[in-house]
Design a protein around this motif. Sequence first.
Motif, short mmCIF file in Angstrom:
data_model
loop_
_atom_site.label_atom_id
_atom_site.label_comp_id
_atom_site.label_asym_id
_atom_site.label_seq_id
_atom_site.Cartn_x
_atom_site.Cartn_y
_atom_site.Cartn_z
N PHE A 53 0.84 -1.21 0.00
CA PHE A 53 0.00 0.00 0.00
C PHE A 53 0.87 1.25 0.00
O PHE A 53 0.60 2.22 -0.72
CB PHE A 53 -0.93 -0.01 1.23
N ASP A 54 1.92 1.25 0.80
CA ASP A 54 2.84 2.39 0.83
C ASP A 54 3.60 2.53 -0.48
O ASP A 54 3.81 3.64 -0.98
CB ASP A 54 3.82 2.23 1.99
N PHE A 55 4.00 1.39 -1.05
CA PHE A 55 4.74 1.39 -2.31
C PHE A 55 3.93 2.02 -3.45
O PHE A 55 4.44 2.79 -4.26
CB PHE A 55 5.12 -0.05 -2.67
N ILE A 56 2.62 1.72 -3.47
CA ILE A 56 1.75 2.25 -4.53
C ILE A 56 1.23 3.64 -4.19
O ILE A 56 1.21 4.54 -5.04
CB ILE A 56 0.57 1.29 -4.77
N HIS A 57 0.84 3.81 -2.93
CA HIS A 57 0.09 5.02 -2.55
C HIS A 57 0.93 6.04 -1.79
O HIS A 57 0.42 7.11 -1.46
CB HIS A 57 -1.12 4.60 -1.69
N HIS A 58 2.18 5.71 -1.50
CA HIS A 58 3.10 6.61 -0.77
C HIS A 58 2.48 7.08 0.55
O HIS A 58 2.41 8.27 0.84
CB HIS A 58 3.48 7.81 -1.63
N ASN A 59 2.04 6.10 1.32
CA ASN A 59 1.41 6.38 2.60
C ASN A 59 2.40 6.06 3.72
O ASN A 59 2.68 4.90 4.00
CB ASN A 59 0.13 5.54 2.76
N ARG A 60 2.93 7.09 4.37
CA ARG A 60 3.96 6.87 5.38
C ARG A 60 3.40 6.22 6.65
O ARG A 60 4.13 5.53 7.36
CB ARG A 60 4.63 8.21 5.73
N LYS A 61 2.13 6.45 6.94
CA LYS A 61 1.54 5.80 8.11
C LYS A 61 1.51 4.29 7.91
O LYS A 61 1.83 3.53 8.83
CB LYS A 61 0.13 6.34 8.34
N ALA A 62 1.11 3.87 6.70
CA ALA A 62 1.12 2.44 6.39
C ALA A 62 2.53 1.88 6.46
O ALA A 62 2.75 0.75 6.93
CB ALA A 62 0.53 2.21 4.99
N ASN A 63 3.51 2.67 6.03
CA ASN A 63 4.90 2.24 6.08
C ASN A 63 5.36 2.04 7.52
O ASN A 63 6.05 1.06 7.84
CB ASN A 63 5.79 3.27 5.38
N ARG A 64 4.97 2.94 8.41
CA ARG A 64 5.38 2.82 9.81
C ARG A 64 4.76 1.59 10.48
O ARG A 64 5.44 0.86 11.20
CB ARG A 64 4.98 4.08 10.59
N ILE A 65 3.47 1.36 10.22
CA ILE A 65 2.81 0.19 10.79
C ILE A 65 3.44 -1.09 10.25
O ILE A 65 3.70 -2.04 11.00
CB ILE A 65 1.30 0.22 10.50
N ALA A 66 3.71 -1.10 8.92
CA ALA A 66 4.34 -2.27 8.30
C ALA A 66 5.71 -2.52 8.90
O ALA A 66 6.10 -3.66 9.15
CB ALA A 66 4.45 -2.06 6.79
N PHE A 67 6.45 -1.42 9.17
CA PHE A 67 7.79 -1.56 9.74
C PHE A 67 7.73 -2.17 11.13
O PHE A 67 8.52 -3.08 11.46
CB PHE A 67 8.47 -0.19 9.80
N TRP A 68 6.80 -1.72 11.97
CA TRP A 68 6.71 -2.25 13.33
C TRP A 68 6.20 -3.69 13.34
O TRP A 68 6.62 -4.50 14.18
CB TRP A 68 5.83 -1.35 14.19
#
Length: 277
Positions: free
Chosen positions: A26-41
Amino acid sequence: MYDVLMTRLHEFTVVLYAFSVLLYFFDFIHHNRKANRIAFWLLAFVWVSQTVFLFFYMMKTGRFPVLTIFEGLYFYAWVLITLSIVINHLLRVDFIVFFTNILGFTIMTIHTFAPMQYHSHVMAKQLISELLLIHITMAILSYGAFSLSFVFSLLYLLQYDLLKRKKWGTRLIRLADLDKLEKSSYILAIIGVPMLLLSLILGLQWAFLKLPGMPWYDIKIVGSFILLTAYSIYLYLRTVKNLSGKKLAIWNAGSFLIVLINFFLFGQLSSFHLWYS
């Protein structure tokens, strides 16, 4: 009891890893940093779990876990997760992070659901059944996302037609505006594509374990990859080519026809999907 608990923890880790991959996509396609943070954790939790499992395994065996193919797979998955975390934290290269996690998820799935590593035949058989259950669940959830995406595209085409013909009235007012309809359709496709991809990975793993002589050109497998390709092209047209509007909605509607064909027709023609249904 200990083996059952460890097996459940491994399964839970795989599910968390799947959610992490979905959010990274989702972050890769939509550039959503919140999704990136959740995915990282989520990925960090997976890494901690895998590290703990690795440590206890080394304590139990008294050696580094690389002497067998299954130990090597586990360590390989741990290395990929570690590299993914490092890349995400230091370099922030979303493309590399996402595809590294796809590979890591594949390796972890192969290791977790490989029946040869379990001493109990009953446990091994149960693991294969649970692998099938997760595969089917994720496939149906992806189909559900594609179905809703199709509905929004259909509403977009209806709204577009009403506006073009200047048919003002309560029907037009009750429909959402074109931008919202298009965005909703797009987001649901973003959810469906990685879910279908992970489902295919799990399904191929199940088929490899349960049906070793299965033909890889089976109509259901081919249809699933065609479906994945169609929706991947949809996302490519939307994000890279910046295509929008009626043409994109029509492409999405056409892709949903493949969903219906793959589910109702190809499932009946498949040489093995009928067998386990």
